[in-house]
Design a protein around this motif. Structure first.
Motif, PDB file in Angstrom:
ATOM      1  N   PHE A 248     -54.713  23.999  23.705  1.00  0.00           N
ATOM      2  CA  PHE A 248     -55.529  23.901  24.912  1.00  0.00           C
ATOM      3  C   PHE A 248     -56.870  23.223  24.627  1.00  0.00           C
ATOM      4  CE2 PHE A 248     -53.500  26.258  28.313  1.00  0.00           C
ATOM      5  CZ  PHE A 248     -52.460  26.857  27.635  1.00  0.00           C
TER       6      PHE A 248
ATOM      7  N   TYR B 242     -52.577  35.106  23.905  1.00  0.00           N
ATOM      8  CA  TYR B 242     -53.804  34.369  23.621  1.00  0.00           C
ATOM      9  C   TYR B 242     -54.995  35.283  23.855  1.00  0.00           C
ATOM     10  CZ  TYR B 242     -51.133  29.998  24.481  1.00  0.00           C
ATOM     11  OH  TYR B 242     -50.228  28.961  24.453  1.00  0.00           O
TER      12      TYR B 242
ATOM     13  N   GLN C 236     -48.226  20.021  24.271  1.00  0.00           N
ATOM     14  CA  GLN C 236     -47.225  20.588  23.389  1.00  0.00           C
ATOM     15  C   GLN C 236     -46.621  19.434  22.615  1.00  0.00           C
ATOM     16  OE1 GLN C 236     -43.684  22.328  25.095  1.00  0.00           O
ATOM     17  NE2 GLN C 236     -43.564  23.875  23.478  1.00  0.00           N
TER      18      GLN C 236
ATOM     19  N   LEU D 149     -58.983  28.970  24.778  1.00  0.00           N
ATOM     20  CA  LEU D 149     -57.789  29.782  24.558  1.00  0.00           C
ATOM     21  C   LEU D 149     -57.327  29.627  23.116  1.00  0.00           C
ATOM     22  CD1 LEU D 149     -55.955  28.951  27.842  1.00  0.00           C
ATOM     23  CD2 LEU D 149     -55.979  31.235  26.873  1.00  0.00           C
TER      24      LEU D 149
ATOM     25  N   GLN E 153     -45.357  26.567  30.664  1.00  0.00           N
ATOM     26  CA  GLN E 153     -45.904  27.869  30.306  1.00  0.00           C
ATOM     27  C   GLN E 153     -46.604  28.487  31.500  1.00  0.00           C
ATOM     28  OE1 GLN E 153     -49.222  28.176  27.319  1.00  0.00           O
ATOM     29  NE2 GLN E 153     -47.613  29.107  26.104  1.00  0.00           N
TER      30      GLN E 153
ATOM     31  N   PHE F 253     -46.850  34.362  18.886  1.00  0.00           N
ATOM     32  CA  PHE F 253     -45.841  34.065  19.869  1.00  0.00           C
ATOM     33  C   PHE F 253     -44.474  34.532  19.372  1.00  0.00           C
ATOM     34  CE2 PHE F 253     -43.628  30.306  18.226  1.00  0.00           C
ATOM     35  CZ  PHE F 253     -44.521  29.832  17.279  1.00  0.00           C
TER      36      PHE F 253
ATOM     37  N   ARG G 120     -44.475  16.334  23.774  1.00  0.00           N
ATOM     38  CA  ARG G 120     -43.387  16.892  24.572  1.00  0.00           C
ATOM     39  C   ARG G 120     -43.832  17.101  26.014  1.00  0.00           C
ATOM     40  NH1 ARG G 120     -41.236  21.943  21.213  1.00  0.00           N
ATOM     41  NH2 ARG G 120     -40.164  22.367  23.172  1.00  0.00           N
TER      42      ARG G 120
ATOM     43  N   GLU H 198     -40.631  22.315  28.610  1.00  0.00           N
ATOM     44  CA  GLU H 198     -40.964  23.693  28.928  1.00  0.00           C
ATOM     45  C   GLU H 198     -42.228  23.718  29.760  1.00  0.00           C
ATOM     46  OE1 GLU H 198     -40.115  24.686  24.314  1.00  0.00           O
ATOM     47  OE2 GLU H 198     -41.171  26.225  25.437  1.00  0.00           O
TER      48      GLU H 198
ATOM     49  N   LEU I 119     -36.144  19.446  25.806  1.00  0.00           N
ATOM     50  CA  LEU I 119     -37.323  20.001  25.157  1.00  0.00           C
ATOM     51  C   LEU I 119     -38.418  20.341  26.153  1.00  0.00           C
ATOM     52  CD1 LEU I 119     -37.565  17.616  22.078  1.00  0.00           C
ATOM     53  CD2 LEU I 119     -36.716  19.957  22.136  1.00  0.00           C
TER      54      LEU I 119
ATOM     55  N   PHE J 161     -46.023  34.456  24.614  1.00  0.00           N
ATOM     56  CA  PHE J 161     -47.236  34.150  23.848  1.00  0.00           C
ATOM     57  C   PHE J 161     -48.346  35.143  24.178  1.00  0.00           C
ATOM     58  CE2 PHE J 161     -45.992  29.716  22.828  1.00  0.00           C
ATOM     59  CZ  PHE J 161     -44.973  29.537  23.744  1.00  0.00           C
TER      60      PHE J 161
ATOM     61  N   LEU K  10     -54.423  31.003  20.265  1.00  0.00           N
ATOM     62  CA  LEU K  10     -53.134  31.659  20.146  1.00  0.00           C
ATOM     63  C   LEU K  10     -53.158  32.724  19.061  1.00  0.00           C
ATOM     64  CD1 LEU K  10     -50.131  31.689  21.037  1.00  0.00           C
ATOM     65  CD2 LEU K  10     -49.717  29.998  19.231  1.00  0.00           C
TER      66      LEU K  10
ATOM     67  N   THR L 158     -47.082  19.251  34.990  1.00  0.00           N
ATOM     68  CA  THR L 158     -46.655  18.818  33.676  1.00  0.00           C
ATOM     69  C   THR L 158     -46.380  17.321  33.733  1.00  0.00           C
ATOM     70  OG1 THR L 158     -45.505  20.917  33.357  1.00  0.00           O
ATOM     71  CG2 THR L 158     -45.076  19.179  31.758  1.00  0.00           C
TER      72      THR L 158
ATOM     73  N   GLN M  30     -43.535  25.376  18.694  1.00  0.00           N
ATOM     74  CA  GLN M  30     -43.539  25.889  20.058  1.00  0.00           C
ATOM     75  C   GLN M  30     -44.934  25.922  20.661  1.00  0.00           C
ATOM     76  OE1 GLN M  30     -40.691  26.640  21.324  1.00  0.00           O
ATOM     77  NE2 GLN M  30     -39.314  27.137  19.656  1.00  0.00           N
ATOM     78  N   ASN M  31     -45.957  25.638  19.830  1.00  0.00           N
ATOM     79  CA  ASN M  31     -47.322  25.914  20.275  1.00  0.00           C
ATOM     80  C   ASN M  31     -47.802  24.965  21.348  1.00  0.00           C
ATOM     81  OD1 ASN M  31     -47.184  27.749  18.261  1.00  0.00           O
ATOM     82  ND2 ASN M  31     -48.979  27.047  17.164  1.00  0.00           N
ATOM     83  N   PHE M  32     -48.649  25.518  22.211  1.00  0.00           N
ATOM     84  CA  PHE M  32     -49.398  24.749  23.182  1.00  0.00           C
ATOM     85  C   PHE M  32     -50.849  24.733  22.695  1.00  0.00           C
ATOM     86  CE2 PHE M  32     -46.444  24.536  26.841  1.00  0.00           C
ATOM     87  CZ  PHE M  32     -45.441  25.350  26.344  1.00  0.00           C
TER      88      PHE M  32
ATOM     89  N   PHE N 258     -50.084  19.418  30.105  1.00  0.00           N
ATOM     90  CA  PHE N 258     -50.127  20.391  31.193  1.00  0.00           C
ATOM     91  C   PHE N 258     -51.543  20.506  31.735  1.00  0.00           C
ATOM     92  CE2 PHE N 258     -45.954  21.961  30.033  1.00  0.00           C
ATOM     93  CZ  PHE N 258     -45.880  21.648  28.696  1.00  0.00           C
TER      94      PHE N 258
END
Lengths: 110, 115
Positions: free
Chosen positions: A100, B35, A91, B43, B104, B48, A31, B102, B100, B33, B45, A49, A96-98, A34
């Motif tokens: 890293f 972290y 993502q 990082l 952050q 969230f 998606r 986004e 979709l 979120f 998580l 992005t 919804q998770n990113f 970043f």
């Protein structure tokens, strides 16, 4: 499982010496990818992005590119103030998770 | 400008104390979120939230809980702080992008030391 790796772990450059940082990823349907910059003791600062292979984005001395498996952050003629840790995240299409990467610690010496 | 704020930059707590970390965003973001960031681990998580009163566990929820009573505020709670929870805690929220898409954005971080 979505994964992100970054290389090198650390990079030391002389001022003006251009280079590239690598972010390799595996994700179920991208998606977005970043790039962030993080200074010591601070939160990550959003840079770019990228959404699809072939896309490029530029900001001052930084240029980010994206292929289907990796992204590069090119730094042209860096200055000491570019010294920071650069984080890459992805993502995926599911959830919804990113996710890293561990980051590349860049030092630019005057 | 997107703004994500965290209640404290530095905190020192004793083992067993209940600790509250608060995060506020002023851009009407739906997703927020928490972290933690540790040297060599990157990082990770914790939790969230995608809406008021809604929450999802992240990768490392053990020892933590969260609360989201209002859209702009997302709290992280350490029910009984332990030394292994000494870390940098980062809050983030995402813009409601087109389709979709986004992005952050992060707060400045809270460095927590548990003694």
């Amino acid at each position: 499982e979505d994964q992100v790796t970054q290389s090198p772990e650390a990079l030391r450059l002389q001022e003006g010496e251009s280079s590239s940082l690598n972010c390799s990823y595996t994700v179920s349907g991208l998606r977005g990818l970043f790039w962030y910059r993080q200074d010591p003791g601070k939160g990550p600062e959003f840079l770019f992005t990228l959404y699809s292979a072939g896309e490029e984005k530029e900001k001052e001395r930084l240029k980010a590119t994206l292929t289907k498996k990796e992204s590069f952050l090119h730094i042209t003629a860096p200055k000491p103030e570019d010294s920071a840790t650069y984080l890459c995240a992805v993502q995926g299409s599911y959830g919804q998770n990113f996710v890293f990467g561990p980051g590349t610690r860049l030092s630019v010496l005057p | 400008d997107v703004k994500v704020t965290q209640s404290s930059r530095y905190l020192v707590k004793r083992t067993g104390e209940k600790v509250f970390l608060e995060c506020v965003q002023d851009m009407d973001h739906e997703n927020m979120f928490w972290y933690r960031q540790d040297p060599g681990l990157g990082l990770r998580l914790i939790y969230f939230s995608y809406d008021v009163k809604m929450k999802e566990k992240g990768d490392i929820p053990e020892g933590y809980s969260v609360s989201r009573e209002k859209k702009e505020r997302f709290s992280l709670i350490l029910e009984s702080a332990s030394t292994n929870q000494t870390s940098m805690y980062l809050c983030a929220s995402t813009t409601p992008g087109t389709g979709l898409r986004e992005t952050q954005y992060f707060g400045p971080g809270t460095r927590l030391l548990v003694l």
